[in-house]
Design an enzyme around this catalytic site. Structure first.
Site, PDB file in Angstrom:
ATOM      1  N   TYR A   1       4.428  18.509  11.668  1.00 54.67           N
ATOM      2  CA  TYR A   1       5.477  17.535  12.013  1.00 54.67           C
ATOM      3  C   TYR A   1       6.872  18.154  12.037  1.00 54.67           C
ATOM      4  CZ  TYR A   1       1.791  14.723   9.689  1.00 54.67           C
ATOM      5  OH  TYR A   1       0.615  14.181   9.259  1.00 54.67           O
TER       6      TYR A   1
ATOM      7  N   TYR B   1       0.389  14.070   0.870  1.00 49.08           N
ATOM      8  CA  TYR B   1      -0.037  14.717   2.104  1.00 49.08           C
ATOM      9  C   TYR B   1       0.134  16.236   2.008  1.00 49.08           C
ATOM     10  CZ  TYR B   1       0.404   9.821   3.270  1.00 49.08           C
ATOM     11  OH  TYR B   1       0.285   8.458   3.238  1.00 49.08           O
TER      12      TYR B   1
ATOM     13  N   CYS C   1      -1.991  34.070  10.412  1.00 48.49           N
ATOM     14  CA  CYS C   1      -1.605  34.642  11.712  1.00 48.49           C
ATOM     15  C   CYS C   1      -1.310  33.570  12.740  1.00 48.49           C
ATOM     16  CB  CYS C   1      -2.683  35.582  12.235  1.00 48.49           C
ATOM     17  SG  CYS C   1      -4.137  35.571  11.257  1.00 48.49           S
TER      18      CYS C   1
ATOM     19  N   GLU D   1       0.817  -1.218   0.000  1.00 50.85           N
ATOM     20  CA  GLU D   1       0.000   0.000   0.000  1.00 50.85           C
ATOM     21  C   GLU D   1       0.851   1.270   0.000  1.00 50.85           C
ATOM     22  OE1 GLU D   1      -3.415  -1.909   2.925  1.00 50.85           O
ATOM     23  OE2 GLU D   1      -1.951  -0.485   3.707  1.00 50.85           O
ATOM     24  N   PRO D   2       1.685   1.470  -0.983  1.00 47.55           N
ATOM     25  CA  PRO D   2       2.508   2.679  -0.969  1.00 47.55           C
ATOM     26  C   PRO D   2       1.693   3.906  -1.378  1.00 47.55           C
ATOM     27  CG  PRO D   2       2.865   1.487  -3.001  1.00 47.55           C
ATOM     28  CD  PRO D   2       1.903   0.659  -2.183  1.00 47.55           C
ATOM     29  N   GLY D   3       1.954   5.010  -0.707  1.00 50.07           N
ATOM     30  CA  GLY D   3       1.354   6.282  -1.110  1.00 50.07           C
ATOM     31  C   GLY D   3       2.476   7.236  -1.468  1.00 50.07           C
TER      32      GLY D   3
END
Ligand code: LLP
Length: 417
Positions: free
Chosen positions: A317, A371, A342, A274-276
Site C-alpha cells: 500500500y 496487519y 530480491c 468491529e475494531p481491529g
C-alpha cells in the site's frame, strides 16, 4: 497509553528495554504491548458506554492467541472471516455467542461449523450466501442469525485497496437492494433476521464517514424494525484509524462518540463494533537489526534483517511506518530502509530521514501490531518471525520463531519411479 517510549535513551516496550528482547528472542521480532491493547479497548468501551456496544475484535488484524485471549478476558467478542479465525477465537476463549462472521466467500463447511458453534450472526455479503446458509441450517437442524452487510456508498477516504463501503467494492449489498435481500431472507427457512451490518473501510481518520453512513442506513433500520420483529441490532463495523506518522494526531474518540451515539440511540437497537487496528495497531512494533549500510552514488541504503515477507504494508500500500532507533539518536541520514529480498518493493521507508545507525544496531518499525505478522509469508525461504508480548516488566514468547524445518516440512519431492 504510550507503549513504546524512551527511557534513559533506550526504547522500551512498557517497562522492558527492546534491546533486551532482541537479545533474548533474536530478530526480526514482533513485540506487542498487552497494556496498550487493553487500554485502547477500554477507552473505546468507555466512550461508547451510553450504547454499551459489544466490541467484536477484528481478529484478522492480529490473530495471535495471546492477543485474542487478552481481549476476550476483558469481555471482547470477535469478528472473524474464516473457519480458521473462528477456531482461533474459540480456542482463545471467545464465547460463540460473541462471534460474528463476515467475508464474501464463506464455504459450506465454514457455515456448518459456525452454525454448530452457535455464533451471534453471519454478516451476509450476497443473496446467494443467504440461500446457502438457509440450506446448511436446514441440513443441520439449526438456525442462522443474520445481518445483511449493507453498502452505504460512503467514501472513507482511505487507500483504494482498503476501502470497502463504496458501490464499486465487492463487499455487501447496495442500500437500494438491501430491503429486497431482507425480504428474501424472511422467506427462507433456517434464517433469523437480527441485524444490519456496515463497514466502510480502513483506516478512517475522522467520524464523518460513520455519521454519513448512519444517516443513510437509519431509514432502512426503521423499516426493518417495523417489518421484522426479530430485527434488533446494528453493527457499525471497524476501521477506526491510528496515528502512523509522528506528526499524526490520534483518532478523536470523543468526536466519534458525539457523532454516532445520538443516531444510534435514536434507532433503539443494540450495537456492536468491529475494531481491529484501533486496538492492536500501535500495540506492536517490528524489531530488526541492521546488516549493512550501503552507499551508491545516488543514495544510501540501510539493509536490515526484516523484509517485506515480515511486514508487507509498505510494499502493498506504500504504507508509512515510522522508524525509530532502539538506542536513541537524533542524528539522521537520508535514504531508504530496505530488506534483503530480491525485489525493489522490499522497502520499509523510501527517501526519508532515517536514524543514523550502523551494522549490528537495532531499529523498530512502529505501528506494526495490525496487519503485520498476520500478513507475513516465507518468500525467499525466510522463516516467520517470533512474536513476544510484554506486560509491565514481564515478557513472554507468544509465538516461537519458525525454523527451516518448519518451512520444508509439508513439501514432497515425488518419487516418479
Ligand atoms: N470489519 C470488517 C468487515 C473488515 O473487513 C475489517 C477489515 C474490519 C472490521 C477491521 O478493520 P480495522 O478496524 O482493523 O481497520 N491489510 C490492510 C487492512 C485491511 C482491512 C480489512 N478489513 C492494512 O494493512 O491496512
Amino acid at each position: 497509553m504510550e507503549a513504546f517510549d524512551y527511557r534513559d535513551g533506550e526504547l522500551c516496550a512498557e517497562d522492558v528495554p527492546v534491546r533486551e528482547l532482541a537479545e533474548t528472542y533474536g530478530t526480526p521480532l514482533y513485540v506487542y504491548s498487552r497494556g496498550h491493547i487493553l487500554s485502547q479497548f477500554h477507552a473505546l468501551k468507555n466512550v461508547m458506554a451510553e450504547v454499551d456496544p459489544l466490541i467484536c475484535y477484528a481478529v484478522k488484524s492480529n490473530t495471535n492467541a495471546a492477543v485474542i485471549s487478552a481481549l476476550a478476558g476483558e469481555g471482547a467478542g470477535a469478528d472473524v472471516v474464516s473457519g480458521g479465525e473462528l477456531l482461533r477465537a474459540r480456542r482463545a476463549g471467545v464465547p460463540a455467542d460473541r462471534i460474528v462472521f463476515a467475508g464474501v466467500g464463506k464455504t459450506e463447511a465454514e457455515i456448518e461449523y459456525a452454525l454448530k458453534e452457535g455464533i451471534l450472526y453471519f454478516t451476509v455479503e450476497s443473496e446467494p450466501e443467504l440461500e446457502r446458509i438457509s440450506e446448511v441450517a436446514q441440513q443441520t437442524g439449526t438456525t442462522g442469525r443474520i445481518a445483511i452487510r449493507v453498502n452505504p456508498d460512503v467514501d472513507p477516504k482511505t487507500h483504494k485497496y482498503t476501502s470497502t463501503g463504496k458501490k464499486e467494492n465487492k463487499f455487501g449489498v447496495d442500500l437500494e437492494r438491501a430491503m429486497a435481500a431482507y425480504e428474501r431472507a424472511a422467506e427462507l427457512p433456517g434464517i433469523e433476521i437480527t441485524s444490519l451490518h456496515m463497514h466502510l473501510g480502513s483506516p478512517i481518520m475522522t467520524s464523518d464517514p460513520y455519521a454519513e453512513a448512519l444517516e443513510k442506513v437509519a431509514p432502512l433500520c426503521r423499516d426493518l424494525k417495523t417489518r421484522f420483529s426479530t430485527f434488533r441490532h446494528i453493527d457499525i463495523g471497524g476501521g477506526l484509524g491510528i496515528p502512523y506518522r509522528e506528526e499524526d494526531t490520534a483518532f478523536d474518540l470523543d468526536a466519534f462518540a458525539y457523532a454516532v451515539i445520538p443516531p444510534l440511540k435514536a434507532l433503539g437497537l443494540t450495537v456492536s463494533m468491529e475494531p481491529g487496528r484501533y486496538l492492536t495497531g500501535n500495540g506492536g512494533i517490528l524489531v530488526t537489526r541492521v546488516e549493512y549500510v550501503k552507499d551508491n552514488p545516488f543514495k544510501k541504503f540501510i539493509v536490515i534483517d526484516a523484509a517485506m515477507n515480515d511486514l508487507i504494508r509498505p510494499a502493498l500500500y506504500e504504507a508509512y511506518h515510522a522508524i525509530r532507533p532502539v538506542r536513541d539518536t537524533r542524528e539522521t541520514v537520508f535514504g531508504d530502509l530496505v530488506g534483503p529480498i530480491c525485489e525493489s518493493g522490499d522497502f520499509f521507508a523510501a527517501n526519508r530521514d532515517l536514524p543514523a545507525v550502523g551494522p549490528g544496531e537495532l531499529l523498530a518499525v512502529m505501528s506494526a501490531g495490525s496487519y503485520g505478522f498476520v500478513m507475513a509469508g516465507t518468500y525467499n525461504s525466510r522463516p516467520l518471525a517470533a512474536e513476544v508480548m510484554v506486560s509491565g516488566n514481564q515478557h513472554r514468547l507468544v509465538r516461537k520463531r519458525q525454523d527451516m524445518e518448519d518451512i520444508f516440512r509439508d513439501e514432497v519431492i515425488p518419487d516418479w519411479n
